[in-house]
Scaffold this motif. Structure first.
Motif, PDB file in Angstrom:
ATOM      1  N   CYS A   4      45.186 105.612 -24.990  1.00 52.23           N
ATOM      2  CA  CYS A   4      44.169 105.017 -24.331  1.00 52.23           C
ATOM      3  C   CYS A   4      42.976 104.716 -25.225  1.00 52.23           C
ATOM      4  CB  CYS A   4      43.727 106.053 -22.969  1.00 52.23           C
ATOM      5  SG  CYS A   4      42.348 105.489 -22.309  1.00 52.23           S
ATOM      6  N   CYS A   7      40.077 107.618 -23.860  1.00 49.98           N
ATOM      7  CA  CYS A   7      40.506 108.999 -24.014  1.00 49.98           C
ATOM      8  C   CYS A   7      41.814 108.905 -24.793  1.00 49.98           C
ATOM      9  CB  CYS A   7      40.790 109.555 -22.469  1.00 49.98           C
ATOM     10  SG  CYS A   7      42.062 108.985 -21.987  1.00 49.98           S
ATOM     11  N   GLN A   9      44.703 109.886 -23.777  1.00 47.88           N
ATOM     12  CA  GLN A   9      46.130 109.863 -22.941  1.00 47.88           C
ATOM     13  C   GLN A   9      46.941 108.905 -23.836  1.00 47.88           C
ATOM     14  OE1 GLN A   9      47.337 111.255 -19.548  1.00 47.88           O
ATOM     15  NE2 GLN A   9      45.882 109.980 -18.745  1.00 47.88           N
ATOM     16  N   CYS A  24      43.750 103.543 -19.881  1.00 42.20           N
ATOM     17  CA  CYS A  24      44.663 104.202 -19.058  1.00 42.20           C
ATOM     18  C   CYS A  24      44.186 104.348 -17.529  1.00 42.20           C
ATOM     19  CB  CYS A  24      44.838 105.801 -19.550  1.00 42.20           C
ATOM     20  SG  CYS A  24      43.769 106.887 -19.161  1.00 42.20           S
ATOM     21  N   CYS A  27      41.008 106.576 -16.907  1.00 38.81           N
ATOM     22  CA  CYS A  27      39.671 106.052 -17.358  1.00 38.81           C
ATOM     23  C   CYS A  27      39.515 104.738 -16.359  1.00 38.81           C
ATOM     24  CB  CYS A  27      39.877 105.626 -18.779  1.00 38.81           C
ATOM     25  SG  CYS A  27      39.845 107.009 -19.930  1.00 38.81           S
ATOM     26  N   ARG A 303      36.235 111.978 -20.577  1.00 36.86           N
ATOM     27  CA  ARG A 303      35.719 111.125 -19.209  1.00 36.86           C
ATOM     28  C   ARG A 303      34.571 111.872 -18.596  1.00 36.86           C
ATOM     29  NH1 ARG A 303      41.221 111.982 -17.503  1.00 36.86           N
ATOM     30  NH2 ARG A 303      42.366 110.714 -18.997  1.00 36.86           N
TER      31      ARG A 303
HETATM   32 ZN    ZN Z   1      42.223 106.916 -20.714  1.00 33.26          ZN
END
Ligand code: ZN
Length: 378
Positions: A4, A7, A9, A24, A27, A303
């Motif tokens: 992502c 983040c 991910q 993602c 987010c 996040r």
């Molecule tokens: Zn993310």
């Protein structure tokens, strides 16, 4: 493997989805959270459910909460009691090999003024299921997750407590979108980690019979819906968060692990404090999917705005997928295999597109954390 852009991910998480611009779903939800969600409206919805529970319980327990005594369940218990004014019944399903600090945290929570029902699944059955699940599926924690979900529902029915309060809908926090972004926890029955409950092949082996599996069995959703509701608190309560729950629970006396991140593969010491098998499982997850628990942790922190992506990359590179040898030895002893047998089983489950074996027989990542990587088996 893609990361992502906000983040860390990865697209290797089962059930995750990404927007076209590489963001993602977790987010995506987070970015909407502050702009589009009407939190006052959600509080109103929550109040209606709470009023319904109080009216329905007729002076009995209003709600049941499954607790380990960790950061999330401590927050939930206090939120339900103090913010929502509910008469709460806590339920603990103790793991095999409960840690000392886990025992202390649970006791601390009860001492703050709660009724608690303790449930201990038959350890002979649990051990057989754990062994089978590791050897066959490379997942040592799946069996133990079932009683954590099933027993609070069973208890709510037994005590006629109308409401069951869970913490996180992972569709919101992890972005596992097939579960649906909703506050209704009965939706989740039959999904994701709970898959396989109907498959007798998964459970019945090694001399086990159906009556051995009562703590693993969910009540029928239709039967539950008649007199009960189940909710996810993070859908309704804006305060819910990784950092907030930790800070709040520490202020209430929560104690953390004292082992170092290079042994536990986690940076927040207040996670999974009651058992050690999760540490082994997160290492296995790392070798299967290319990310472990530190990745999950830093994604929450990014996040929530308390960590930059670069700081997060550094921590993931250092600690993700780590697991002290002692935890592996403990686990092998528990399921009665040798450490050599453990690693030869692991060879089957390691993702060869993401890891290669070096000259010393150790699995090494081919990818660099944070950079998109073309998976290849060579
Ligand atoms: Zn993310």
């Amino acid at each position: 493997m893609k990361y992502c852009k906000i983040c860390l991910q990865t697209d290797t998480r089962p059930g995750i989805s990404f927007r076209k611009d590489g963001i993602c779903s977790a987010c995506d939800y987070r970015s909407k959270e502050f702009q589009e969600i009407d939190w006052l409206e959600r509080q109103k919805q929550l109040k209606a459910i709470v009023d319904w529970a109080k009216e329905t319980s007729k002076g009995g327990y209003d709600c049941v909460i499954g607790v380990s005594g960790g950061k999330d369940s401590t927050f939930q218990a206090f939120y339900a009691k103090e913010q929502l004014g509910l008469n709460v019944l806590l339920v603990n399903v103790a793991p095999d090999n409960l840690t000392d600090v886990g025992r202390q945290n649970l006791e601390n929570l009860v001492q703050k003024g709660f009724d608690l029902v303790s449930f201990r699944p038959n350890p002979v059955v649990m051990k057989k299921l754990t062994r089978q699940s590791f050897l066959k599926y490379g997942n040592p924690v799946k069996p133990s997750e079932y009683p954590l979900f099933a027993v609070p529902y069973q208890t709510a029915m037994m005590y006629k407590a109308p409401l069951i309060i869970w913490g996180e809908n992972v569709a919101i926090t992890l972005g596992v979108t097939k579960l649906g972004i909703s506050g209704d926890a009965l939706n989740v029955l039959g999904h994701n980690t709970l898959e396989g409950i109907e498959s007798k092949d998964y459970w019945l082996h090694d001399d086990l019979v159906l009556t051995d599996l009562l703590p693993y069995k969910f009540p029928e959703v239709h039967a539950l819906r008649k007199n009960h509701k189940a909710i996810y608190l993070n859908y309704y309560a804006r305060e819910w968060g990784w950092k907030n729950n930790t800070d709040f629970s520490v202020s209430k006396g929560l104690k953390g692990r004292e082992d170092r991140p290079e042994l536990t593969g986690r940076i927040n010491p207040y996670n999974s404090v009651d058992g050690d098998i999760q540490i082994v499982n997160q290492m296995i997850k790392y070798y299967k999917l290319g990310f472990g628990f530190v990745t999950d942790e830093v994604c929450y922190y990014i996040r929530e705005g308390v960590m930059s992506r670069n700081e997060a990359i550094d921590l993931v590179e250092k600690h993700d997928g780590k697991c002290g040898e002692l935890f592996i030895e403990e686990f092998c002893k528990y399921i009665d295999i040798t450490v050599d047998e453990f690693w030869s089983h692991m060879d089957k489950h390691v993702n060869k597109k993401l890891f290669y074996k070096n000259a010393f027989g150790k699995w090494i990542p081919k990818f660099k954390v944070g950079d998109d990587f073309e998976e290849r088996e060579d």
